[in-house]
Design a protein around this motif. Structure first.
Motif, PDB file in Angstrom:
ATOM      1  N   ARG A 182       0.836  -1.214   0.000  1.00  0.00           N
ATOM      2  CA  ARG A 182       0.000   0.000   0.000  1.00  0.00           C
ATOM      3  C   ARG A 182       0.866   1.257   0.000  1.00  0.00           C
ATOM      4  O   ARG A 182       0.510   2.266  -0.612  1.00  0.00           O
ATOM      5  CB  ARG A 182      -0.927   0.032   1.232  1.00  0.00           C
ATOM      6  CG  ARG A 182      -1.805  -1.169   1.430  1.00  0.00           C
ATOM      7  CD  ARG A 182      -2.633  -1.536   0.233  1.00  0.00           C
ATOM      8  NE  ARG A 182      -3.743  -0.642  -0.034  1.00  0.00           N
ATOM      9  CZ  ARG A 182      -4.711  -0.896  -0.920  1.00  0.00           C
ATOM     10  NH1 ARG A 182      -4.704  -2.026  -1.611  1.00  0.00           N
ATOM     11  NH2 ARG A 182      -5.668  -0.024  -1.119  1.00  0.00           N
ATOM     12  N   LEU A 183       2.005   1.190   0.675  1.00  0.00           N
ATOM     13  CA  LEU A 183       2.932   2.323   0.692  1.00  0.00           C
ATOM     14  C   LEU A 183       3.462   2.611  -0.720  1.00  0.00           C
ATOM     15  O   LEU A 183       3.503   3.770  -1.158  1.00  0.00           O
ATOM     16  CB  LEU A 183       4.089   2.018   1.651  1.00  0.00           C
ATOM     17  CG  LEU A 183       5.252   3.012   1.674  1.00  0.00           C
ATOM     18  CD1 LEU A 183       4.787   4.402   2.102  1.00  0.00           C
ATOM     19  CD2 LEU A 183       6.362   2.502   2.593  1.00  0.00           C
ATOM     20  N   LEU A 184       3.855   1.562  -1.441  1.00  0.00           N
ATOM     21  CA  LEU A 184       4.312   1.752  -2.825  1.00  0.00           C
ATOM     22  C   LEU A 184       3.222   2.397  -3.670  1.00  0.00           C
ATOM     23  O   LEU A 184       3.482   3.287  -4.478  1.00  0.00           O
ATOM     24  CB  LEU A 184       4.727   0.407  -3.435  1.00  0.00           C
ATOM     25  CG  LEU A 184       6.077  -0.158  -2.998  1.00  0.00           C
ATOM     26  CD1 LEU A 184       6.267  -1.579  -3.540  1.00  0.00           C
ATOM     27  CD2 LEU A 184       7.232   0.740  -3.460  1.00  0.00           C
ATOM     28  N   GLU A 185       2.006   1.923  -3.463  1.00  0.00           N
ATOM     29  CA  GLU A 185       0.866   2.471  -4.209  1.00  0.00           C
ATOM     30  C   GLU A 185       0.687   3.962  -3.910  1.00  0.00           C
ATOM     31  O   GLU A 185       0.500   4.783  -4.815  1.00  0.00           O
ATOM     32  CB  GLU A 185      -0.389   1.698  -3.792  1.00  0.00           C
ATOM     33  CG  GLU A 185      -1.526   1.755  -4.755  1.00  0.00           C
ATOM     34  CD  GLU A 185      -2.582   0.719  -4.397  1.00  0.00           C
ATOM     35  OE1 GLU A 185      -3.668   1.141  -3.963  1.00  0.00           O
ATOM     36  OE2 GLU A 185      -2.314  -0.489  -4.537  1.00  0.00           O
ATOM     37  N   ARG A 186       0.810   4.309  -2.630  1.00  0.00           N
ATOM     38  CA  ARG A 186       0.603   5.697  -2.210  1.00  0.00           C
ATOM     39  C   ARG A 186       1.650   6.632  -2.817  1.00  0.00           C
ATOM     40  O   ARG A 186       1.336   7.734  -3.245  1.00  0.00           O
ATOM     41  CB  ARG A 186       0.620   5.754  -0.671  1.00  0.00           C
ATOM     42  CG  ARG A 186       0.356   7.082  -0.008  1.00  0.00           C
ATOM     43  CD  ARG A 186      -1.053   7.622  -0.193  1.00  0.00           C
ATOM     44  NE  ARG A 186      -2.144   6.702   0.026  1.00  0.00           N
ATOM     45  CZ  ARG A 186      -2.812   6.540   1.171  1.00  0.00           C
ATOM     46  NH1 ARG A 186      -2.460   7.238   2.245  1.00  0.00           N
ATOM     47  NH2 ARG A 186      -3.831   5.712   1.252  1.00  0.00           N
TER      48      ARG A 186
END
Length: 372
Positions: A182-186
């Motif tokens: 999710r961090l990569l996505e953000r």
């Protein structure tokens, strides 16, 4: 350092694993410019179709090395701080004091204190619930279930903490890596799968490695036989399985040749910078999924042989499939092994896995592959 490749010894060691009860396994070992590939046993116990060394395979948690590399690339670009609290990036997923205390680095090296959402850690969690009672029925029930990663993260965050953030020993938890996805996505504005594909898989030139689009493995592959500690007898084929229950924590499909290539390029400084690689090789003490204390870095862990130097890599399991990829610290010797049976050990009266001939045969294979 070490001995040159001995193809006959490797062939014999592979056959011994097959004879000990593994339906099929295949491997590639590299020593400098020399390459050995081998396979033993069958890809399908019904038809007798043989395994081959070029088959595609679900590599399980070896995916964590890929995910970590993608996060470190973003850190090098200044978009992620390894020691920045995850609450700054994803306050809605890890709110409050824990979001302030848990850093990105703690997620990568499993010292966040966040629980595993899979229920062998916490029986109250909903994904595969009857595994908590060591019953395998939910493996079949959820073959084609599409899990929501935010819901899985929520289970792990809501469960009682398994330690204090940054405390030792840490506890291996897939919740950490779903948060990293999710961090990569953000920070990239694309899915984690797209980011990892573009920046790690394509950068390394891996032509047979991909995230699955659905529950099937595309291309030549083995069936994957899950025994669930002898409770599924005969072991059941789980090669068709929706991998959303682990996502970018453990869902990649690859080949043994691609894995050796990836780790070779990683240690050569061609995937992340030398300083990022040095961070990956800084270890802390954690308890593995099997309940054993191990040293763990950032998406990598070491294996050491007597007087032969350190090997770095990762292992992985999925329902029915296992793999291990390791490379010597000097980058010259590497091995990747894939097998098509998991949880072959029976359990004793206290629920601990009992020794099995496959364990010793695999240990011998790894020793021959890594040290000659």
């Amino acid at each position: 350092m070490g001995n040159p490749l001995d193809g006959a010894a490797l062939d014999a060691a592979m056959e011994d694993v097959h004879r000990a009860g593994m339906p099929g396994l295949f491997a590639e070992v590299r020593d400098g410019d020399r390459v050995w590939r081998g396979a033993a046993g069958v890809a399908d116990v019904t038809t007798g179709r043989p395994v081959t060394a070029d088959m595609r395979h679900r590599i399980g948690s070896i995916t964590k090395t890929f995910t970590t590399a993608a996060v470190l690339q973003q850190a090098e670009a200044g978009r992620i701080g390894l020691d920045t609290p995850i609450g700054r990036y994803l306050p809605e997923l890890v709110p409050g004091e824990r979001g302030d205390a848990i850093t990105v680095r703690m997620l990568i090296n499993h010292t966040s204190g966040l629980a595993e959402y899979l229920p062998w850690a916490y029986p109250s969690l909903k994904a595969f619930p009857d595994l908590a009672n060591t019953g395998p029925q939910s493996l079949d029930d959820h073959r084609l279930t599409r899990f929501d990663p935010v819901e899985l993260i929520g289970m792990g965050v809501a469960a009682p903490p398994v330690g204090t953030p940054g405390g030792a020993p840490g506890l291996y938890s897939n919740t950490n890596y779903l948060l990293l996805a999710r961090l990569l996505e953000r920070v990239t504005g694309t899915t984690a799968e797209q980011c990892i594909t573009r920046n790690v898989i394509e950068r390394a030139g891996l032509r047979h490695t991909e995230f699955p689009a659905g529950p099937n493995v595309e291309g030549p592959h083995s069936r994957l036989y899950e025994a669930w500690f002898g409770m599924i007898d005969p072991p059941r084929d789980h090669s068709v399985h929706d991998m959303s229950w682990v996502g970018p924590s453990a869902s990649l499909i690859s080949t043994v040749a691609d894995l050796n290539r990836l780790y070779g390029m990683l240690l050569a400084g061609k995937i992340v910078s030398p300083s990022s690689l040095a961070q990956m090789q800084r270890t802390v003490r954690i308890v593995s999924q099997e309940g054993k204390p191990i040293d763990y870095g950032l998406g990598l862990y070491p294996m050491e042989g007597p007087g032969q130097g350190v090997f770095w890599g990762h292992g992985g399991t999925v329902w029915g499939g296992g793999s291990l990829a390791m490379i010597r610290a000097d980058g010259r010797r590497s091995m990747a092994v894939a097998m098509n049976l998991q949880r072959w050990n029976g359990l004793d009266s206290s629920g601990r896995p009992q020794p099995h001939p496959i364990d010793d045969a695999l240990a011998t294979l790894y020793r021959v592959a890594m040290y000659g």
